[in-house]
Design a protein around this motif. Sequence first.
Motif, PDB file in Angstrom:
ATOM      1  N   TYR A  90       0.799  -1.241   0.001  1.00  0.00           N
ATOM      2  CA  TYR A  90      -0.100   0.112   0.006  1.00  0.00           C
ATOM      3  C   TYR A  90       0.671   1.264  -0.175  1.00  0.00           C
ATOM      4  O   TYR A  90       1.856   1.365   0.822  1.00  0.00           O
ATOM      5  N   ARG A  91       0.427   2.113  -1.048  1.00  0.00           N
ATOM      6  CA  ARG A  91       1.243   3.494  -0.820  1.00  0.00           C
ATOM      7  C   ARG A  91       0.730   4.647  -0.380  1.00  0.00           C
ATOM      8  O   ARG A  91      -0.477   4.919  -0.689  1.00  0.00           O
ATOM      9  N   ILE A  92       1.228   5.353   0.596  1.00  0.00           N
ATOM     10  CA  ILE A  92       0.704   6.522   1.317  1.00  0.00           C
ATOM     11  C   ILE A  92       1.607   7.706   0.927  1.00  0.00           C
ATOM     12  O   ILE A  92       2.917   7.441   1.076  1.00  0.00           O
ATOM     13  N   THR A  93       0.934   8.639   0.558  1.00  0.00           N
ATOM     14  CA  THR A  93       1.883   9.870   0.273  1.00  0.00           C
ATOM     15  C   THR A  93       2.006  10.834   1.098  1.00  0.00           C
ATOM     16  O   THR A  93       2.728  11.749   0.769  1.00  0.00           O
ATOM     17  N   SER A  94       1.201  10.860   2.013  1.00  0.00           N
ATOM     18  CA  SER A  94       1.245  11.926   3.174  1.00  0.00           C
ATOM     19  C   SER A  94       0.855  11.243   4.493  1.00  0.00           C
ATOM     20  O   SER A  94       0.263  10.248   4.586  1.00  0.00           O
ATOM     21  N   SER A  95       1.427  11.729   5.469  1.00  0.00           N
ATOM     22  CA  SER A  95       1.118  11.190   6.792  1.00  0.00           C
ATOM     23  C   SER A  95      -0.100  11.216   7.320  1.00  0.00           C
ATOM     24  O   SER A  95      -1.063  12.178   7.041  1.00  0.00           O
ATOM     25  N   LEU A  96      -0.522  10.510   8.189  1.00  0.00           N
ATOM     26  CA  LEU A  96      -1.828  10.046   9.194  1.00  0.00           C
ATOM     27  C   LEU A  96      -1.731  10.956  10.294  1.00  0.00           C
ATOM     28  O   LEU A  96      -0.632  10.992  10.856  1.00  0.00           O
ATOM     29  N   SER A  97      -2.936  11.643  10.658  1.00  0.00           N
ATOM     30  CA  SER A  97      -2.751  12.488  11.770  1.00  0.00           C
ATOM     31  C   SER A  97      -4.261  11.963  12.495  1.00  0.00           C
ATOM     32  O   SER A  97      -5.182  11.435  11.824  1.00  0.00           O
ATOM     33  N   GLY A  98      -4.693  12.334  13.684  1.00  0.00           N
ATOM     34  CA  GLY A  98      -5.921  12.310  14.259  1.00  0.00           C
ATOM     35  C   GLY A  98      -6.040  10.814  14.667  1.00  0.00           C
ATOM     36  O   GLY A  98      -7.114  10.235  14.825  1.00  0.00           O
ATOM     37  N   ARG A 116       6.563   8.758   5.743  1.00  0.00           N
ATOM     38  CA  ARG A 116       6.008   9.704   6.926  1.00  0.00           C
ATOM     39  C   ARG A 116       4.651   8.822   7.387  1.00  0.00           C
ATOM     40  O   ARG A 116       3.582   9.168   6.341  1.00  0.00           O
ATOM     41  N   PHE A 117       4.526   8.076   8.318  1.00  0.00           N
ATOM     42  CA  PHE A 117       3.180   7.269   8.619  1.00  0.00           C
ATOM     43  C   PHE A 117       2.495   7.924   9.365  1.00  0.00           C
ATOM     44  O   PHE A 117       1.187   8.551   9.223  1.00  0.00           O
ATOM     45  N   ILE A 118       2.646   8.269  10.777  1.00  0.00           N
ATOM     46  CA  ILE A 118       2.078   8.928  11.706  1.00  0.00           C
ATOM     47  C   ILE A 118       2.765  10.337  12.285  1.00  0.00           C
ATOM     48  O   ILE A 118       3.866  10.188  12.673  1.00  0.00           O
ATOM     49  N   ASP A 119       2.244  11.297  12.104  1.00  0.00           N
ATOM     50  CA  ASP A 119       2.763  12.641  12.423  1.00  0.00           C
ATOM     51  C   ASP A 119       1.687  13.540  12.953  1.00  0.00           C
ATOM     52  O   ASP A 119       0.797  13.983  12.626  1.00  0.00           O
ATOM     53  N   GLN A 120       1.540  13.296  14.403  1.00  0.00           N
ATOM     54  CA  GLN A 120       0.723  14.428  15.189  1.00  0.00           C
ATOM     55  C   GLN A 120       1.205  14.443  16.672  1.00  0.00           C
ATOM     56  O   GLN A 120       1.959  13.834  17.151  1.00  0.00           O
ATOM     57  N   SER A 121       0.908  15.881  16.994  1.00  0.00           N
ATOM     58  CA  SER A 121       1.327  16.461  18.404  1.00  0.00           C
ATOM     59  C   SER A 121       0.765  15.784  19.715  1.00  0.00           C
ATOM     60  O   SER A 121       1.253  15.874  20.494  1.00  0.00           O
ATOM     61  N   SER A 122      -0.458  15.184  19.159  1.00  0.00           N
ATOM     62  CA  SER A 122      -1.356  14.967  20.526  1.00  0.00           C
ATOM     63  C   SER A 122      -2.489  13.819  20.054  1.00  0.00           C
ATOM     64  O   SER A 122      -2.522  13.613  18.881  1.00  0.00           O
ATOM     65  N   SER A 123      -2.832  12.982  20.919  1.00  0.00           N
ATOM     66  CA  SER A 123      -3.617  11.960  20.690  1.00  0.00           C
ATOM     67  C   SER A 123      -4.459  11.737  22.229  1.00  0.00           C
ATOM     68  O   SER A 123      -3.850  11.645  23.151  1.00  0.00           O
ATOM     69  N   ALA A 124      -5.534  11.289  22.023  1.00  0.00           N
ATOM     70  CA  ALA A 124      -6.307  10.769  23.132  1.00  0.00           C
ATOM     71  C   ALA A 124      -5.734   9.387  23.655  1.00  0.00           C
ATOM     72  O   ALA A 124      -5.948   8.829  24.648  1.00  0.00           O
ATOM     73  N   GLY A 125      -4.948   8.688  22.660  1.00  0.00           N
ATOM     74  CA  GLY A 125      -4.261   7.470  22.998  1.00  0.00           C
ATOM     75  C   GLY A 125      -4.934   6.331  22.813  1.00  0.00           C
ATOM     76  O   GLY A 125      -5.779   6.316  21.906  1.00  0.00           O
ATOM     77  N   ASN A 126      -4.583   5.060  23.399  1.00  0.00           N
ATOM     78  CA  ASN A 126      -5.376   3.853  23.101  1.00  0.00           C
ATOM     79  C   ASN A 126      -5.218   3.461  21.712  1.00  0.00           C
ATOM     80  O   ASN A 126      -6.149   3.079  21.159  1.00  0.00           O
ATOM     81  N   VAL A 127      -3.984   3.789  21.252  1.00  0.00           N
ATOM     82  CA  VAL A 127      -3.544   3.347  19.751  1.00  0.00           C
ATOM     83  C   VAL A 127      -2.941   2.004  19.737  1.00  0.00           C
ATOM     84  O   VAL A 127      -1.885   1.920  20.638  1.00  0.00           O
ATOM     85  N   ARG A 128      -3.468   1.197  19.009  1.00  0.00           N
ATOM     86  CA  ARG A 128      -2.624  -0.150  18.913  1.00  0.00           C
ATOM     87  C   ARG A 128      -2.155  -0.396  17.450  1.00  0.00           C
ATOM     88  O   ARG A 128      -3.007  -0.389  16.604  1.00  0.00           O
TER      89      ARG A 128
END
Length: 718
Positions: free
Chosen positions: A224-232, A252-264
Amino acid sequence: MTALTSAGAAVALAAGTLVALGSVPAQAAAGATLPFTSVEAESATTTGTRIGPDYTQGSLASEASGRQAVRITAGQRVEFTVPRTANALNLAYSVPDGQSGTLNVYVNGTRLSRTLAVTSKYSYVDTGWIAGSRTHHFYDNARLLLGQTVQPGDKVAVESTGTQVTVDVADFEQVAAAAGQPAGSVSVTSRGADPSGQGDSTQAFRDAIAAAQGGTVWIPPGDYRITSSLSGVQNVTLQGAGSWYSVVHTSRFIDQSSSAGNVRIRDFAVIGEVTERVDSNPDNFVNGSLGPGSSVSGMWIQHLKVGLWLTGNNDNLVVENNRILDTTADGLNLNGNARGVRVRNNFLRNQGDDALAMWSLYAPDTNSSFDNNTITQPNLANGIAVYGGTDIAVRNNLVSDTNALGSGIAISNQKFLDPFSPLAGTITVDGNTLVRTGAINPNWNHPMGALRVDSYDSAINATVNITNTTVTDSPYSAFEFVSGGGQGHPVRGVTVSGATVRNTGTVVVQAEAQGAATFRDVTATQVGAAGVYNCPYPANSGAFTLTDGGGNSGWSSTWSDCSTWPQPGQSNPQPDPNRNLAKGRPATATGSQDVYTPGKAVDGDANSYWESANNAFPQSLTVDLGSTYAVRRLVLKLPPSSAWGARTETVTVLGSSDGSSFSTVVGAQGYRFDPATGNTATVTLPASTNLRHLRLTVTGNTGWPAGQFSEVEAYLTS
């Protein structure tokens, strides 16, 4: 990739070769429990040319696992004996800059239809803004599913089809079948993702994440090709069919300054296209925050700048059972504010900076740990680095083959930027194994030890407990204590206990900072030059005290000449009878006035001087000569300037072999200093004198109410 479990083969290093130890619990030995077994090319059968061993910065062999590899050209091959049941091969290799090609692969003499692509695209990185760096990052990794299962004892060979290839190490793995889609999950293909890798799947991933809040995003087998980072990204699981099957291509897979968490995030690969290091670019697998209570496991992360560059709230994050390969900078960096983070059972190879780092910028990293990780071949920094932080643990890691500017483990107050939180609380460094770690620092022009404690920008006042360490084949020293910024900040509160040191190139302890450490049950064999190098830097910065806690053996001698660095395997030189034994040696005093510190009396400059506390006789100056010598003559000096009027100092000379029990060598006498005759006085010592610690006790001075010496010189000649 299947999760790394205790069913995998543990890996250790012996005689330059990664070998399987069999199934053992993860905590039974240093390093990760891995699903693959590695075999060094130099231990295989070859028609090529073996290179190395070599520890010279910038050489191909110096960056290789075991500091050796095999070079093959067209028609030449390396044939490995398969160490375990396997259906997959990963190969670490290098090709000349600007070239690419293929390797034929043979199983038991039969050539496979599949070839292994090799390229220099991701290698030969230049970081001219980093002082002391040279072109580096020569190696890369390429993987291949064999299409069949091979058994222990089978032969797998790789053969050059034309391009010169340097083969380093092969990883053999039994890859499990691809996992199936979890019930209730949202597949990225249902939102339009293209598993052929031709189309742009960025929006499909975003839509799947939005649709699966509180649930699972499924990444089926495919590219899978991703051309810009994921956020939120928050309150969601991103899951693949296994890191050999589900592959996301992005820098650039995930780029975010904050998150509510619980990411697996689990069980797929993210492979980038990063070919150089640009520190201002977020070319990372994760850049920023995953939020509290998150985890990353079973991932294959490759060809990025950094694996995980973590800032913000990542409380109680767990990073485990991952492979991080071929990053141009760090593998993982806890960049301040990490609380309760656990990084464990990961494999990291070929990082262009620290493989694992905690850097307490903006806020301290606290109560976080690096446990049971296997790290090999960081080529421009440390295997593991802890820069500041409170109550940090580094436990049961296996680190091998560090290159320039790096130790196996660094515990440091190097801040790089402000605001920085220095080391505090208790720093636990336990159960680690360091193999061929430590290197010459070209900026210092002297070695960095396998394990370094560095008061670079400020004093170390934390409690640092270094326990149960094994140091094998360090090219230079085992334990180094230094103030790397050149400011002479002290190192305090360190205990080293239960260490085993084998075949260290120069010394066991390299002490260059002022301060102290206690050593207990530290045993050494095959020590290259001497047990201890104890020479302060800067020369007048103060002494480092080694306290013998008992049970130490094999490293009692001290390097005798602070004007030279011991070289690997060099014996301790016989002292020059005309050499000043006191020059540059650690000096202490009962007191000093203002800037007139004890080191000024042994710095080789007769114009600088030590002055004791005033109006407080008696006052003493003590110099540690490093070894016991038959000293026969002292030359005492005051500054030669005529501004120093003639005077007489009353001095008693005492000596000691251990620094605690002193006896009188020459009783109290008055020594005349007169600028008309050079302001020097000579003291002749008895023919029976043997001492290591020289003490001068001053009880009177007709020119000033203090003890004063600009130089104290000690000679073997009478």
